[in-house]
Design an enzyme around this catalytic site. Structure first.
Site, PDB file in Angstrom:
ATOM      1  N   GLY A  59       0.832  -1.203   0.000  1.00  0.00           N
ATOM      2  CA  GLY A  59       0.000   0.000   0.000  1.00  0.00           C
ATOM      3  C   GLY A  59       0.857   1.240   0.000  1.00  0.00           C
ATOM      4  O   GLY A  59       2.068   1.165   0.242  1.00  0.00           O
ATOM      5  N   CYS A  86       5.436  -6.209   1.278  1.00  0.00           N
ATOM      6  CA  CYS A  86       5.786  -4.808   1.051  1.00  0.00           C
ATOM      7  C   CYS A  86       5.368  -3.944   2.253  1.00  0.00           C
ATOM      8  O   CYS A  86       5.934  -4.087   3.330  1.00  0.00           O
ATOM      9  CB  CYS A  86       5.146  -4.336  -0.256  1.00  0.00           C
ATOM     10  SG  CYS A  86       5.853  -2.821  -0.860  1.00  0.00           S
ATOM     11  N   TYR A  87       4.328  -3.126   2.115  1.00  0.00           N
ATOM     12  CA  TYR A  87       3.901  -2.344   3.270  1.00  0.00           C
ATOM     13  C   TYR A  87       3.512  -3.267   4.432  1.00  0.00           C
ATOM     14  O   TYR A  87       3.819  -2.985   5.605  1.00  0.00           O
ATOM     15  CB  TYR A  87       2.712  -1.453   2.884  1.00  0.00           C
ATOM     16  CG  TYR A  87       2.078  -0.770   4.065  1.00  0.00           C
ATOM     17  CD1 TYR A  87       2.676   0.347   4.646  1.00  0.00           C
ATOM     18  CD2 TYR A  87       0.884  -1.256   4.614  1.00  0.00           C
ATOM     19  CE1 TYR A  87       2.102   0.960   5.752  1.00  0.00           C
ATOM     20  CE2 TYR A  87       0.310  -0.645   5.708  1.00  0.00           C
ATOM     21  CZ  TYR A  87       0.914   0.466   6.281  1.00  0.00           C
ATOM     22  OH  TYR A  87       0.354   1.062   7.363  1.00  0.00           O
ATOM     23  N   HIS A 173       7.360  -8.320  -3.985  1.00  0.00           N
ATOM     24  CA  HIS A 173       6.031  -8.823  -4.377  1.00  0.00           C
ATOM     25  C   HIS A 173       6.126 -10.226  -4.969  1.00  0.00           C
ATOM     26  O   HIS A 173       6.413 -10.372  -6.158  1.00  0.00           O
ATOM     27  CB  HIS A 173       5.407  -7.878  -5.401  1.00  0.00           C
ATOM     28  CG  HIS A 173       5.055  -6.543  -4.828  1.00  0.00           C
ATOM     29  ND1 HIS A 173       3.903  -6.323  -4.105  1.00  0.00           N
ATOM     30  CD2 HIS A 173       5.728  -5.369  -4.826  1.00  0.00           C
ATOM     31  CE1 HIS A 173       3.855  -5.073  -3.710  1.00  0.00           C
ATOM     32  NE2 HIS A 173       4.958  -4.459  -4.124  1.00  0.00           N
ATOM     33  N   GLU A 175       3.717 -12.051  -5.708  1.00  0.00           N
ATOM     34  CA  GLU A 175       2.533 -12.292  -6.545  1.00  0.00           C
ATOM     35  C   GLU A 175       2.738 -11.925  -8.015  1.00  0.00           C
ATOM     36  O   GLU A 175       1.995 -12.362  -8.878  1.00  0.00           O
ATOM     37  CB  GLU A 175       1.312 -11.559  -5.973  1.00  0.00           C
ATOM     38  CG  GLU A 175       1.366 -10.034  -6.021  1.00  0.00           C
ATOM     39  CD  GLU A 175       2.106  -9.395  -4.848  1.00  0.00           C
ATOM     40  OE1 GLU A 175       2.905 -10.100  -4.192  1.00  0.00           O
ATOM     41  OE2 GLU A 175       1.917  -8.190  -4.618  1.00  0.00           O
ATOM     42  N   ASP A 229     -22.630 -14.660 -16.783  1.00  0.00           N
ATOM     43  CA  ASP A 229     -22.837 -14.595 -15.334  1.00  0.00           C
ATOM     44  C   ASP A 229     -24.270 -14.962 -14.940  1.00  0.00           C
ATOM     45  O   ASP A 229     -24.486 -15.749 -14.020  1.00  0.00           O
ATOM     46  CB  ASP A 229     -22.488 -13.191 -14.815  1.00  0.00           C
ATOM     47  CG  ASP A 229     -21.055 -12.806 -15.138  1.00  0.00           C
ATOM     48  OD1 ASP A 229     -20.262 -13.722 -15.439  1.00  0.00           O
ATOM     49  OD2 ASP A 229     -20.738 -11.610 -15.105  1.00  0.00           O
ATOM     50  N   LYS A 374     -14.047 -13.863 -12.920  1.00  0.00           N
ATOM     51  CA  LYS A 374     -14.655 -14.313 -14.175  1.00  0.00           C
ATOM     52  C   LYS A 374     -14.145 -15.692 -14.639  1.00  0.00           C
ATOM     53  O   LYS A 374     -14.928 -16.529 -15.081  1.00  0.00           O
ATOM     54  CB  LYS A 374     -14.360 -13.284 -15.266  1.00  0.00           C
ATOM     55  CG  LYS A 374     -15.170 -13.457 -16.506  1.00  0.00           C
ATOM     56  CD  LYS A 374     -16.541 -12.907 -16.282  1.00  0.00           C
ATOM     57  CE  LYS A 374     -17.420 -13.059 -17.496  1.00  0.00           C
ATOM     58  NZ  LYS A 374     -18.641 -12.254 -17.319  1.00  0.00           N
TER      59      LYS A 374
END
Ligand code: XMP
Length: 603
Positions: A59, A86-87, A173, A175, A229, A374
């Protein structure tokens, strides 16, 4: 009610406003554990009966001094594995007795770290690793009981752990794909939290249970839009409560793509589902939108009228009083319309207008897939036996083609200046020319909605490449305050003039857009790589009085971020030629902007 999960093993991601929060959530799910994003202020561990782990996101804040964040729970007493990124890494350090300082060396981008021997998250990985860093602050003192697991030249504590207490922190990170062993690190953490249970067959079972739980004994009422959906929601509801408890309605707003309303009906008939009613409301929608130009106004009118039409139909259907509404809202939809506290409203989605909010408050809305991204909806659809052509159908916005016809009162926006020397200067080194357009489209920059001018660019005759366009586009958007979007014309526009034309929503405008949209859909190859390919009609006419259209094929995984599909230029040229064979069509441009800074739809 609305979006609420039952007791499913969960990893909570506390969102401190980092740009990768959704990515973290999806990575965790891909590793087989349900994850959900929660605002730190709203997190109540007592309410989470199946909490298996917590990830603190990155963040923009600074953790130095520790004063800024006051968590209402005790981070050290959660009793589940904890991972700070991170943060989040700095916050753990600060709150558990370490120290964070700023003003030392900064690191942004690819960085080499050394993984210490014996570190849990990097076990079995090489000592030297490339990771993605983005930080100015650093952990400078470890909390008591912790050891260093990763270090870089500028961040001696780039990773730490207290393995006995299963608390981990990474300054970088894991990710993002740039971090070579990032997925392996996340996997080590996730497996420490829980075994895999978030897998398609279990998800279906879980969702069916959820529908049963949320519906109780009530009859269900579901709106079928024609998209994936609502179709998946319908089939889930059929499985959960049976066809007889389900009534379904399709409101034909007239803003559907060519032939799609009919296709939906056919499919449902083939499924043997007969309780589907159709409201032909095309004329009423056009009347309500007569002369309306502002996009948010259009969205609100459509949302309201839609509800009125539904209300009326419900009256006529004489449903029992206690029916509940089923909506096919998916996870990013709920968040993007301000569902999460810190997300600002970019666009008003029709499934979160005030009337629906009220129904949600009254506990009258069931949203079977509102926990899903999705790609998960598609997997669930296939698992439920829906045909791949229907499950693979591109997403389509609720307000449909109405928000793909840009309207205008014929006057350029107040701050429009036809010549933009700065834009031309920026483009020259790329062999491109450009022109600011006298109209506005919606963008999202710095997590906020923008409403700014597009620039149309064309090649001066040299060799055009997607690399050049990828370099030039952000430059224009970042340097020019008035610009949030860039489109490409493969026809040089040097000699061509376009005039702004007063445009409102009419049946003819919709019919013409349907034709161009159908052509783009038929001609666009690489259907699987393209997430969505909106076609937009602009209030611009050429000298012959023919209108400008544009195509926006994009690649995306969840519509939260997107990049233009790099179609071969010959294919785009061919598409424009074919489009110009349609009477009334003067040009077909190609949107080349990422999301952010531009949204997928133009309005
Ligand atoms: P944007 O334009 O915000 O779109 O980048 C993100 C995704 O949402 C779709 N979209 C909508 N979907 N109701 C919907 O159900 C709406 O009002 C709406 N507006 C945009 C858009 O097509 C894209 O997939």
């Amino acid at each position: 009610m609305g979006c609420e999960s039952g007791a499913l093993d969960t990893i909570v991601i506390l969102d401190f406003g980092g740009q990768y929060t959704h990515l973290i959530a999806r990575r965790v799910r891909a590793l087989g554990v349900y994850s959900k994003i929660v605002e730190p202020e709203e997190f109540d561990p007592e309410q989470e009966s199946a909490l298996k782990g917590v990830i603190l996101s990155g963040g923009p804040r600074s953790a130095t001094g520790g004063g800024e964040i006051k968590l209402s729970f005790d981070l050290s007493a959660l009793g589940v594995p904890l991972l700070g990124l991170c943060y989040g890494h700095q916050l753990i350090a600060e709150l558990m007795g370490g120290r964070v300082e700023s003003g030392l060396l900064r690191e942004y981008g690819l960085t080499r770290v050394t993984a210490a021997e014996g570190g849990y998250l990097s076990e079995g990985q090489p000592t030297q690793q490339d990771v993605w860093m983005s930080h100015g602050d650093h952990v400078t003192r470890l909390p008591p009981g912790f050891t260093v697991t990763h270090s870089s030249p500028a961040a001696p504590v780039a990773g730490f752990e207290n393995s006995a207490r299963t608390i981990f922190g990474l300054q970088f990170h894991p990710e993002v794909t740039h971090t070579t062993h990032g997925m392996a690190m996340l996997e080590r953490f996730v497996r420490r939290c829980a075994p895999p249970t978030w897998q398609t067959s279990n998800i279906v079972e879980h969702l069916v249970e959820e529908v049963r739980r949320q519906a109780g004994d009530r009859p269900l009422f579901l709106l079928v839009s024609g998209g994936v959906d609502s179709l998946v929601s319908l089939v889930l509801c059929i499985r959960a409560v049976g066809k007889e408890r389900l009534t379904s309605l399709h409101v034909d707003t007239g803003f559907m793509r060519h032939g799609e309303s009919a296709e939906v009906m056919d499919h449902l008939a083939r499924m043997g589902f007969e309780r589907l009613h159709v409201v032909e409301a095309q004329a009423r929608f056009l009347r309500a939108l007569e002369g309306v130009i502002d996009p948010e106004e259009k969205r609100k009118i459509i949302g309201r009228l839609f509800i009125e039409e539904v209300d009326r139909a419900i009256g006529e259907l004489a449903l029992p009083d206690d029916w509940a509404l089923v909506q096919g809202t998916i996870y990013p939809d709920a968040i993007e319309s301000g569902g999460s506290k810190h997300a600002s409203t970019i666009k008003t989605h029709h499934n979160r207008v005030r009337e629906i909010e009220r129904l949600i408050k009254d506990g009258r809305v069931v949203e079977p897939i509102c926990e899903l991204y999705k790609d998960e909806v598609r997997e669930v659809g296939l698992e439920l036996g829906l045909p791949p052509e229907l499950v693979g159908r591109h997403p389509f916005p609720g307000p449909g083609l109405a928000i793909r016809i840009l309207c205008s009162d014929g006057r350029p926006p107040a701050d429009y200046a036809a010549s933009e020397p700065e834009a031309l200067d920026l483009l020259q080194p790329f062999g491109l020319r450009g022109r600011l357009l006298p109209l506005l489209s919606v963008g999202v920059q710095g997590d906020r909605r923008t409403y700014q001018h597009p620039v149309v660019v064309w090649s001066e005759g040299g060799r055009l490449s997607w690399e050049t366009l990828r370099e030039a586009t952000p430059l224009l958007v970042n340097r020019l305050e008035k610009v949030n979007r860039v489109v490409l014309s493969l026809t040089p526009l040097e000699e061509r003039a376009y005039r702004l034309q007063a445009t409102t929503l009419t049946g003819e405008a919709v019919a013409l857009l349907q034709q161009v949209d159908r052509l783009v859909r038929q001609e666009t190859k690489a259907y699987d790589e393209i997430w969505q390919a909106p076609v937009v009609s602009l209030p611009l006419l050429d000298e012959a009085g023919d209108r400008v259209f544009l195509a926006r094929p994009i690649c995306s995984r969840d519509a939260m971020t997107a990049s233009p599909f790099p179609m071969e230029f010959d294919a785009i040229r061919n598409l424009e030629e074919r489009a110009r064979e349609i009477p009334g069509v003067g040009a077909l441009w190609y949107d080349i902007t990422d999301k952010p800074p531009a949204t997928i739809e133009w309005e």
